[in-house]
Design an enzyme around this catalytic site. Structure first.
Site, PDB file in Angstrom:
ATOM      1  N   ARG A  64      -6.678   2.572  -0.784  1.00 49.76           N
ATOM      2  CA  ARG A  64      -8.132   3.355  -0.433  1.00 49.76           C
ATOM      3  C   ARG A  64      -9.142   4.746  -1.078  1.00 49.76           C
ATOM      4  NH1 ARG A  64      -7.909  -1.789  -0.745  1.00 49.76           N
ATOM      5  NH2 ARG A  64      -8.477  -3.289   0.501  1.00 49.76           N
ATOM      6  N   HIS A  82      -8.740  -1.464  -9.168  1.00 54.57           N
ATOM      7  CA  HIS A  82      -8.535  -1.978  -8.679  1.00 54.57           C
ATOM      8  C   HIS A  82      -7.769  -3.307  -8.738  1.00 54.57           C
ATOM      9  CE1 HIS A  82      -9.134  -2.222  -3.638  1.00 54.57           C
ATOM     10  NE2 HIS A  82      -8.012  -3.211  -4.111  1.00 54.57           N
TER      11      HIS A  82
HETATM   12  P1  NAP Z   1       0.731  -1.471   6.115  1.00 55.34           P
HETATM   13  O1  NAP Z   1       1.928  -2.275   6.278  1.00 55.34           O
HETATM   14  O2  NAP Z   1      -0.220  -1.787   7.892  1.00 55.34           O
HETATM   15  O3  NAP Z   1       1.491  -0.571   6.266  1.00 55.34           O
HETATM   16  C1  NAP Z   1       0.564   0.863   6.366  1.00 55.34           C
HETATM   17  C2  NAP Z   1       1.278   2.333   6.287  1.00 55.34           C
HETATM   18  O4  NAP Z   1       0.604   3.742   7.121  1.00 55.34           O
HETATM   19  C3  NAP Z   1       2.578   2.398   7.856  1.00 55.34           C
HETATM   20  O5  NAP Z   1       3.818   2.665   7.702  1.00 55.34           O
HETATM   21  C4  NAP Z   1       1.519   3.016   9.262  1.00 55.34           C
HETATM   22  O6  NAP Z   1       2.268   3.538   9.993  1.00 55.34           O
HETATM   23  C5  NAP Z   1       1.160   3.890   8.215  1.00 55.34           C
HETATM   24  N1  NAP Z   1      -0.296   4.715   8.773  1.00 55.34           N
HETATM   25  C6  NAP Z   1      -1.752   4.436   9.065  1.00 55.34           C
HETATM   26  N2  NAP Z   1      -2.111   5.407   9.131  1.00 55.34           N
HETATM   27  C7  NAP Z   1      -1.618   6.132   9.762  1.00 55.34           C
HETATM   28  C8  NAP Z   1      -1.959   7.843  10.001  1.00 55.34           C
HETATM   29  N3  NAP Z   1      -3.004   7.736  10.172  1.00 55.34           N
HETATM   30  N4  NAP Z   1      -0.683   8.569   9.474  1.00 55.34           N
HETATM   31  C9  NAP Z   1       0.256   8.449   9.056  1.00 55.34           C
HETATM   32  N5  NAP Z   1       0.834   7.173   8.850  1.00 55.34           N
HETATM   33  C10 NAP Z   1      -0.171   5.235   9.357  1.00 55.34           C
HETATM   34  O7  NAP Z   1      -0.175  -1.953   5.136  1.00 55.34           O
HETATM   35  P2  NAP Z   1       0.293  -2.056   3.637  1.00 55.34           P
HETATM   36  O8  NAP Z   1       0.777  -3.298   3.280  1.00 55.34           O
HETATM   37  O9  NAP Z   1       1.284  -1.426   2.992  1.00 55.34           O
HETATM   38  O10 NAP Z   1      -1.320  -2.127   2.652  1.00 55.34           O
HETATM   39  C11 NAP Z   1      -1.261  -0.650   2.722  1.00 55.34           C
HETATM   40  C12 NAP Z   1      -3.020  -0.296   2.501  1.00 55.34           C
HETATM   41  O11 NAP Z   1      -3.043  -0.406   1.002  1.00 55.34           O
HETATM   42  C13 NAP Z   1      -3.846  -0.955   2.585  1.00 55.34           C
HETATM   43  O12 NAP Z   1      -4.390  -1.115   3.703  1.00 55.34           O
HETATM   44  C14 NAP Z   1      -4.627  -1.290   1.783  1.00 55.34           C
HETATM   45  O13 NAP Z   1      -6.078  -0.841   1.626  1.00 55.34           O
HETATM   46  C15 NAP Z   1      -3.896  -0.820   0.540  1.00 55.34           C
HETATM   47  N6  NAP Z   1      -4.016  -2.142  -0.863  1.00 55.34           N
HETATM   48  C16 NAP Z   1      -4.682  -2.378  -2.562  1.00 55.34           C
HETATM   49  C17 NAP Z   1      -4.450  -2.591  -2.782  1.00 55.34           C
HETATM   50  C18 NAP Z   1      -4.476  -2.269  -4.515  1.00 55.34           C
HETATM   51  O14 NAP Z   1      -4.870  -3.372  -5.132  1.00 55.34           O
HETATM   52  N7  NAP Z   1      -4.914  -1.188  -4.452  1.00 55.34           N
HETATM   53  C19 NAP Z   1      -3.427  -4.324  -2.614  1.00 55.34           C
HETATM   54  C20 NAP Z   1      -3.232  -4.528  -1.124  1.00 55.34           C
HETATM   55  C21 NAP Z   1      -3.839  -3.184  -0.656  1.00 55.34           C
HETATM   56  P3  NAP Z   1       3.636   3.136  10.905  1.00 55.34           P
HETATM   57  O15 NAP Z   1       4.303   2.815  10.223  1.00 55.34           O
HETATM   58  O16 NAP Z   1       3.641   3.964  11.921  1.00 55.34           O
HETATM   59  O17 NAP Z   1       2.915   2.587  11.447  1.00 55.34           O
END
Ligand code: NAP
Length: 311
Positions: free
Chosen positions: A226, A274
């Site tokens: 993001r 995006h």
């Molecule tokens: P997820 O499964 O919820 O994983 C989030 C990761 O970030 C986890 O490892 C979490 O740690 C870590 N995290 C969260 N807060 C943190 C903090 N304060 N300090 C350190 N680490 C932290 O999310 P995901 O499915 O991988 O998706 C990630 C993001 O990608 C989404 O939220 C979305 O915004 C973005 N996205 C972008 C696109 C695009 O097309 N550009 C598409 C899809 C998603 P823990 O493992 O310890 O909980």
């Protein structure tokens, strides 16, 4: 009967309604706008894509909503203390798509494509020193559904990979860091930094001037998470003073990126609209359907977003 609640265009909603109806033949999936007051009283589940919070709050029996998107910061921010659970999309197909984008743009930076494009524009024939993949250190911020698969794919392609998460993790062949000290250590050893963190109160502007300055001189940044995770001005300062060599940005604080934003014209910034991992309606509808079918049998709500943690 399950309403589809969305502020997307009518054409986009029609696509979702079709694929969701195909995947859930035993349910009637209706646009929110078509619900009668009586039907609104009965809805226990809603499927959402950027919903108007007031629409959801008008459904008194709602137990949970299933987002068709992976990122849920908007709904979490718009509804304080939601009276229902928020389930987000977790789709292996999306993780694969994201890992492909991470690999593609890492290769773009690793094989110096921005520099060779610049050299061609100047008609300059200048081979640059070859860096082997194992000598290139990639840091992945976020080791969740997308970060884990991306880190693994980078490792499988020979890169030296480290990752950072909120809680400790163990990943085969990936050096794992956590917490603020862990972040500074990871930054100091990342030639290419890949951001796959959710946007939360803790990650908003996380990559500020101080933290970006911890990256080695000449490092590059890929942001596929993001826009607001990065402080734009700090990034521009470090690109302009040569501390950072390039940024590949797929996400921005305001989308579409404002015309006239300095990123558009910057020679060291690649702007993408995006597209790193778009939700695939067929595959996402199948995941949503499986979760809803399971709930109808077991009455168990799938693992939900923690509204306090923000993801
Ligand atoms: P997820 O499964 O919820 O994983 C989030 C990761 O970030 C986890 O490892 C979490 O740690 C870590 N995290 C969260 N807060 C943190 C903090 N304060 N300090 C350190 N680490 C932290 O999310 P995901 O499915 O991988 O998706 C990630 C993001 O990608 C989404 O939220 C979305 O915004 C973005 N996205 C972008 C696109 C695009 O097309 N550009 C598409 C899809 C998603 P823990 O493992 O310890 O909980």
């Amino acid at each position: 009967m399950i309403p589809f609640v969305s502020r997307a265009s009518a054409a986009e909603q029609a696509i979702w309604l079709k694929h969701l109806s195909d995947a859930l033949p035993n349910e009637s999936i209706l646009p929110f706008s078509s619900l009668t007051s009586l039907q609104k009283k009965d809805c226990d589940i809603a499927i959402v894509a950027n919903p108007d919070p007031q629409d959801l709050l008008s459904l008194p029996a709602l137990k949970w909503v299933h987002s068709v998107w992976a990122g849920v910061e908007r709904i979490v921010n718009e509804i304080a203390s939601p009276p229902f659970a928020i389930v987000r999309l977790i789709d292996p197909n999306l993780s694969r798509t994201m890992s492909e984008a991470v690999l593609a743009w890492t290769m773009f930076l690793h094989r110096d494509m921005p520099k060779y494009a610049q050299q061609q524009a100047e008609q300059s024939w200048q081979p640059l020193p070859m860096v082997q993949a194992h000598e290139r250190r990639i840091g992945v911020l976020g080791l969740g559904e997308l970060g884990r698969v991306s880190a693994q794919r980078l490792k499988d392609n020979g890169f030296t990979v480290a990752g950072w998460s909120r809680t400790p993790k163990q990943l085969d062949g990936v050096a794992c860091f956590y917490g603020e000290d862990g972040l500074l250590s990871l930054l100091a050893q990342s030639d290419i930094l890949v951001c796959l963190l959710p946007l939360t109160a803790e990650t908003d502007s996380l990559l500020d001037q101080m933290r970006l300055s911890c990256l080695p001189i000449g490092a590059s940044v890929i942001n596929f998470a993001r826009g607001a995770v990065i402080d734009d001005d700090a990034l521009l300062t470090l690109l302009d003073n040569g501390h950072l060599s390039h940024a590949v940005l797929d996400v921005f604080r305001a989308e579409p990126l404002n015309s006239g934003h300095p990123f558009w014209q910057h020679k060291s910034v690649t702007v993408l609209p995006h597209i790193s991992a778009p939700t695939h309606p067929v595959s996402a509808s199948r995941i949503v359907a499986a979760n809803i079918d399971r709930f109808r049998i077991t009455n168990e709500i799938p693992s939900a977003v923690d509204p306090i943690r923000g993801y």
